[in-house]
Design a protein around this motif. Structure first.
Motif, PDB file in Angstrom:
ATOM      1  N   GLY A   1       0.815  -1.225   0.000  1.00  0.00           N
ATOM      2  CA  GLY A   1       0.000   0.000   0.000  1.00  0.00           C
ATOM      3  C   GLY A   1       0.841   1.263   0.000  1.00  0.00           C
ATOM      4  N   GLY A   2       2.172   1.120   0.034  1.00  0.00           N
ATOM      5  CA  GLY A   2       3.033   2.292  -0.028  1.00  0.00           C
ATOM      6  C   GLY A   2       3.478   2.801   1.330  1.00  0.00           C
ATOM      7  N   ARG A   3       3.127   2.131   2.427  1.00  0.00           N
ATOM      8  CA  ARG A   3       3.532   2.591   3.739  1.00  0.00           C
ATOM      9  C   ARG A   3       4.950   2.095   4.039  1.00  0.00           C
ATOM     10  N   ALA A   4       5.746   2.940   4.696  1.00  0.00           N
ATOM     11  CA  ALA A   4       7.142   2.604   4.994  1.00  0.00           C
ATOM     12  C   ALA A   4       7.218   1.662   6.181  1.00  0.00           C
ATOM     13  N   PHE A   5       8.174   0.707   6.110  1.00  0.00           N
ATOM     14  CA  PHE A   5       8.438  -0.186   7.234  1.00  0.00           C
ATOM     15  C   PHE A   5       9.014   0.614   8.400  1.00  0.00           C
ATOM     16  N   LEU A   6       8.737   0.178   9.627  1.00  0.00           N
ATOM     17  CA  LEU A   6       9.199   0.875  10.817  1.00  0.00           C
ATOM     18  C   LEU A   6      10.587   0.360  11.208  1.00  0.00           C
ATOM     19  N   PRO A   7      11.541   1.270  11.564  1.00  0.00           N
ATOM     20  CA  PRO A   7      12.871   0.817  11.986  1.00  0.00           C
ATOM     21  C   PRO A   7      12.839   0.239  13.405  1.00  0.00           C
ATOM     22  N   VAL A   8      13.633  -0.782  13.635  1.00  0.00           N
ATOM     23  CA  VAL A   8      13.797  -1.395  14.962  1.00  0.00           C
ATOM     24  C   VAL A   8      15.253  -1.201  15.376  1.00  0.00           C
ATOM     25  N   ARG A   9      15.437  -0.490  16.494  1.00  0.00           N
ATOM     26  CA  ARG A   9      16.787  -0.193  16.959  1.00  0.00           C
ATOM     27  C   ARG A   9      17.274  -1.269  17.951  1.00  0.00           C
ATOM     28  N   ALA A  10      18.547  -1.177  18.270  1.00  0.00           N
ATOM     29  CA  ALA A  10      19.177  -2.210  19.094  1.00  0.00           C
ATOM     30  C   ALA A  10      18.552  -2.314  20.473  1.00  0.00           C
ATOM     31  N   SER A  11      18.132  -1.209  21.056  1.00  0.00           N
ATOM     32  CA  SER A  11      17.556  -1.239  22.400  1.00  0.00           C
ATOM     33  C   SER A  11      16.192  -1.890  22.437  1.00  0.00           C
ATOM     34  N   GLU A  12      15.535  -1.987  21.274  1.00  0.00           N
ATOM     35  CA  GLU A  12      14.206  -2.596  21.226  1.00  0.00           C
ATOM     36  C   GLU A  12      14.260  -4.106  21.017  1.00  0.00           C
ATOM     37  N   GLU A  13      15.389  -4.670  20.588  1.00  0.00           N
ATOM     38  CA  GLU A  13      15.473  -6.094  20.280  1.00  0.00           C
ATOM     39  C   GLU A  13      15.396  -6.915  21.552  1.00  0.00           C
ATOM     40  N   GLY A  14      14.459  -7.858  21.581  1.00  0.00           N
ATOM     41  CA  GLY A  14      14.352  -8.788  22.700  1.00  0.00           C
ATOM     42  C   GLY A  14      13.745  -8.181  23.946  1.00  0.00           C
ATOM     43  N   SER A  15      13.180  -6.992  23.910  1.00  0.00           N
ATOM     44  CA  SER A  15      12.629  -6.362  25.110  1.00  0.00           C
ATOM     45  C   SER A  15      11.170  -6.717  25.296  1.00  0.00           C
ATOM     46  N   PHE A  16      10.859  -7.990  25.220  1.00  0.00           N
ATOM     47  CA  PHE A  16       9.463  -8.403  25.362  1.00  0.00           C
ATOM     48  C   PHE A  16       9.153  -8.878  26.762  1.00  0.00           C
ATOM     49  N   GLU A  17      10.129  -8.879  27.693  1.00  0.00           N
ATOM     50  CA  GLU A  17       9.847  -9.194  29.087  1.00  0.00           C
ATOM     51  C   GLU A  17       9.794  -7.911  29.887  1.00  0.00           C
ATOM     52  N   GLU A  18       8.876  -7.875  30.842  1.00  0.00           N
ATOM     53  CA  GLU A  18       8.698  -6.671  31.625  1.00  0.00           C
ATOM     54  C   GLU A  18       9.861  -6.468  32.587  1.00  0.00           C
ATOM     55  N   THR A  19      10.244  -5.226  32.790  1.00  0.00           N
ATOM     56  CA  THR A  19      11.296  -4.883  33.748  1.00  0.00           C
ATOM     57  C   THR A  19      10.701  -4.856  35.136  1.00  0.00           C
ATOM     58  N   PRO A  20      11.301  -5.521  36.095  1.00  0.00           N
ATOM     59  CA  PRO A  20      10.721  -5.538  37.440  1.00  0.00           C
ATOM     60  C   PRO A  20      10.684  -4.136  38.018  1.00  0.00           C
ATOM     61  N   PRO A  21       9.673  -3.840  38.777  1.00  0.00           N
ATOM     62  CA  PRO A  21       9.560  -2.513  39.366  1.00  0.00           C
ATOM     63  C   PRO A  21      10.743  -2.222  40.281  1.00  0.00           C
ATOM     64  N   ALA A  22      10.926  -0.916  40.512  1.00  0.00           N
ATOM     65  CA  ALA A  22      12.062  -0.492  41.325  1.00  0.00           C
ATOM     66  C   ALA A  22      11.934  -0.990  42.750  1.00  0.00           C
TER      67      ALA A  22
END
Length: 478
Positions: free
Chosen positions: A76-97
């Motif tokens: 459809g002509g829409r541009a793909f979104l860039p994925v940066r290094a900090s976003e790779e593998g960040s699918f687990e939640e960070t424990p609260p402080a």
């Protein structure tokens, strides 16, 4: 009418307020006075940090499973979104402080431990100076400074130590009785075999009732025979005696009788009676077993023909084939134990009397001879035998159980117990082995505790740890 209208307006206001609160709550918008109206405290959601690092790939803007290593567009002509290094593998939640703080509080002294680097959770040779995840989303395991000791020391928690079944034993000095086990065969002693034969043509008048396998004693009559040459020599001897020939007892007639093998008692009988007997009695020359009988009454025996073969089996030989690499450990007089299949559970003791000076080209073995006493006659020639030759030294040496030594082919290693769940692989120099123990010539001292069970697991973990330490980044090492 007015009351109904008032109630309707109030209800509409409450519905509108609830809908607005729901919309604002889902968008993180704080509503003034909401804590008073609803009796609860709404915490504004923290704004996540913007992505950082280089772009590693591009993904479909509509979250479809489509990716690209370079900038691309959809159909459809829409541009793909860039994925940066900090976003790779960040699918687990960070424990609260607060959870992290409580965890630190529950583990006293943890905050003082310094992380050197992170290693791959699957044991691959990959390390990182910062936290990261592998391709399956598993966190890299931190390696602390107190875990990286000098040398490949492995620390095992007490619970895991009990589950793996680790057992230790102290190195001690003890004599090693190394036994070389080889096959053998029982043979006759060549020095204890005798043959009954004539030295001149003879005719057998009678043969004793002796057959193959019978035992005979020295001097037992075996056959009576007539030999013309013996009769002629006897007549000449009598003539010498009757004629008063000086030195007749040592003259030609007597010498001929001795040369023909006439027994001394038969010659003495001729000298006493001055008569030549028509036949001579041939007797057994020694105690033993008749191995062969060829004498038949009435037959003519040629000179040198074997009439009887007799062997003394009170002492036998066991001939064993010793491998070439064990020749250096066997000496003349070395004790040996012999077992035969016909007498299970019975061991016969002997010693090595000869090492034959030749190695077989086909089997690369040398033959050794062991003398065995056989007073009861239970051992028989040509029996198969299992021979165990002792090659140990009576002097005690430093030794550990065989299970403690890990032999890689090029080196030998033992696992040294350093207490408190710490284990260290130690390369050693081994010597002789015997009775379940191996001599240690270098690498240990008396009293050192070595692992005798589960040592392969500890050695594997130690090698892995040493490899990971060698691959750790230079800036991450202490």
């Amino acid at each position: 009418m007015k009351r109904a209208v008032l109630r309707g307006l109030t209800l509409a206001a409450l519905v509108a307020a609830g809908a607005g609160g729901y919309w604002a709550g889902h968008r993180g918008i704080a509503i003034p006075g909401s804590s008073t109206l609803f009796g609860a405290t709404t915490v504004a959601a923290e704004t996540p940090p913007p992505p950082s690092g280089p772009v590693i790939y591009y993904k479909d803007p509509d979250e479809r499973p489509a990716y690209s290593a370079a900038p691309a567009r959809t159909t459809g002509g829409r541009a793909f979104l860039p994925v940066r290094a900090s976003e790779e593998g960040s699918f687990e939640e960070t424990p609260p402080a607060d959870a992290a703080m409580s965890s630190a509080a529950m583990s006293p002294g943890t905050s003082e431990r310094r992380i050197l680097y992170y290693r791959n959770p699957m044991g691959l040779p990959d390390t990182s100076p910062v936290p990261k995840k592998d391709g399956m989303g598993m966190d890299y395991i931190p390696v602390y400074d107190d875990e990286a000791e000098d040398g490949p020391v492995v620390k095992i928690p007490p619970g895991r130590l009990q589950r793996t079944g680790v057992r230790t034993r102290a190195a001690e000095r003890r004599p090693l009785d190394r036994r070389v086990r080889v096959p053998g065969m029982v043979q006759l002693d060549e020095r204890r075999i005798a043959v009954v034969a004539t030295r001149s043509p003879a005719f057998l008048d009678a043969v004793a009732n002796v057959t193959t396998g019978d035992r005979v004693v020295k001097g037992q009559a075996l056959a009576r025979l007539y030999a013309p040459d013996i009769a002629a020599a006897g007549a000449q001897y009598i003539t010498d005696l009757n004629g008063g020939v000086r030195g007749a007892s040592a003259g030609g007639g007597r010498q001929r009788l001795e040369n023909l093998g006439v027994p001394a008692e038969a010659i003495a009988e001729i000298e006493r009676t001055r008569k030549v007997p028509l036949s001579m009695t041939w007797r057994a020359p020694r105690d033993g077993v008749v191995l062969e009988r060829n004498a038949v009454a009435g037959m003519r025996a040629e000179p040198g023909a074997v009439l009887f073969r007799i062997a003394d089996i009170s002492t036998l030989w066991v001939l064993a084939d010793l491998p070439e690499h064990d020749l250096g450990a066997v000496r003349i007089g070395t004790p040996a134990s012999v077992r035969v299949r016909g007498r299970p559970g019975v061991a016969f003791s002997g010693q090595v009397s000869l090492i034959y000076p030749q190695v077989s080209e086909a089997t690369r073995t040398a033959r050794v001879r062991i003398e065995i006493a056989n007073p009861d006659g239970v051992l028989l020639p040509n029996m198969y035998a299992d021979v165990a030759i002792s090659t140990g030294d009576a002097a005690p040496v430093l030794a550990v159980p065989d299970d403690a030594v890990i032999d890689t082919g090029t080196r030998q290693v033992v696992i040294l117990d350093r207490s408190e769940g710490r284990f260290e692989p130690r390369e050693v120099t081994v010597g002789l082995s015997g009775e379940g123990f191996t001599e240690i010539r270098d690498g240990l001292v008396e009293g050192d505790l070595v692992v005798v069970a589960a040592n392969f697991l500890i050695d594997a973990e130690s090698n892995l740890k040493a490899a990971l330490r060698g691959l750790a980044p230079v800036e991450a090492r202490p």
